[in-house]
Design a protein around this motif. Structure first.
Motif, short mmCIF file in Angstrom:
data_model
loop_
_atom_site.label_atom_id
_atom_site.label_comp_id
_atom_site.label_asym_id
_atom_site.label_seq_id
_atom_site.Cartn_x
_atom_site.Cartn_y
_atom_site.Cartn_z
N ASP A 101 -30.41 88.71 14.03
CA ASP A 101 -29.76 88.50 12.74
C ASP A 101 -30.67 88.91 11.58
N ASN A 102 -30.05 89.43 10.53
CA ASN A 102 -30.76 89.64 9.27
C ASN A 102 -30.86 88.30 8.56
N PRO A 103 -31.83 88.14 7.66
CA PRO A 103 -31.92 86.88 6.92
C PRO A 103 -30.61 86.62 6.16
N PRO A 104 -30.19 85.38 6.09
CA PRO A 104 -28.94 85.07 5.39
C PRO A 104 -29.09 85.21 3.88
N ILE A 105 -27.97 85.44 3.23
CA ILE A 105 -27.93 85.44 1.77
C ILE A 105 -26.86 84.46 1.33
N GLY A 106 -27.01 83.93 0.15
CA GLY A 106 -26.01 83.02 -0.40
C GLY A 106 -25.37 83.62 -1.63
N ILE A 107 -24.06 83.46 -1.73
CA ILE A 107 -23.32 83.95 -2.89
C ILE A 107 -22.60 82.77 -3.51
N ILE A 108 -22.84 82.54 -4.78
CA ILE A 108 -22.18 81.46 -5.51
C ILE A 108 -21.29 82.10 -6.57
N LEU A 109 -19.99 81.83 -6.46
CA LEU A 109 -19.04 82.31 -7.46
C LEU A 109 -18.61 81.14 -8.30
N CYS A 110 -18.67 81.26 -9.61
CA CYS A 110 -18.35 80.15 -10.50
C CYS A 110 -17.54 80.65 -11.70
N SER A 111 -16.91 79.71 -12.41
CA SER A 111 -16.07 80.11 -13.54
C SER A 111 -16.90 80.58 -14.73
N GLN A 112 -18.09 80.06 -14.90
CA GLN A 112 -18.99 80.46 -15.99
C GLN A 112 -20.42 80.37 -15.49
N LYS A 113 -21.30 81.18 -16.06
CA LYS A 113 -22.72 81.09 -15.72
C LYS A 113 -23.56 81.40 -16.94
N ASP A 114 -24.68 80.74 -17.02
CA ASP A 114 -25.67 81.00 -18.05
C ASP A 114 -26.80 81.76 -17.36
N ASN A 115 -27.04 83.00 -17.78
CA ASN A 115 -28.01 83.85 -17.10
C ASN A 115 -29.41 83.24 -17.05
N ALA A 116 -29.82 82.58 -18.12
CA ALA A 116 -31.15 81.95 -18.14
C ALA A 116 -31.21 80.82 -17.10
N LEU A 117 -30.17 80.01 -17.03
CA LEU A 117 -30.14 78.92 -16.06
C LEU A 117 -30.18 79.48 -14.64
N VAL A 118 -29.40 80.53 -14.38
CA VAL A 118 -29.41 81.15 -13.05
C VAL A 118 -30.80 81.66 -12.72
N HIS A 119 -31.43 82.32 -13.67
CA HIS A 119 -32.78 82.87 -13.47
C HIS A 119 -33.77 81.78 -13.05
N TYR A 120 -33.79 80.69 -13.79
CA TYR A 120 -34.76 79.63 -13.51
C TYR A 120 -34.37 78.78 -12.30
N ALA A 121 -33.07 78.63 -12.05
CA ALA A 121 -32.63 77.82 -10.90
C ALA A 121 -32.85 78.53 -9.58
#
Length: 101
Positions: free
Chosen positions: A32-52
């Protein structure tokens, strides 16, 4: 893949990281290749995503979903913009001989 009804929250990245760690430790096979996670949401703050998601050992991607499909013209413009961006990155990588994935 995690579909969120609301805005992206830092806890969503932590939750996805738990899922991916579990999968790697208990479900993955040698081929297996390493897993990836995809989170789909109604809104996102790019700075929050970056730091989280920064510094996590897992690949986690966060994107905003749309409730209505864009027009054909909007899709073409988006694809052309993305292609231009990718070509620019490839050009930079080829010049510097540095490859970051």
């Amino acid at each position: 893949m995690d579909l969120k009804i609301g805005d992206f929250d830092h806890a969503d990245a932590g939750q996805m990281n738990v899922y991916l760690n579990y999968y790697k430790e208990n479900e993955m096979t040698a081929n297996d290749n390493p897993p990836i996670g995809i989170i789909l949401c109604s809104q996102k703050d790019n700075a929050l995503v970056h730091y989280a998601t920064g510094g996590l050992s897992q690949e986690i991607f966060v994107s905003k979903y749309k409730l209505q499909l864009p027009s054909e013209e909007e899709l073409v413009a988006l694809i052309e913009s993305d292609l231009k961006h990718v070509r620019k990155i490839i050009k930079i990588m080829n010049k510097s001989k540095t490859y970051i994935f």
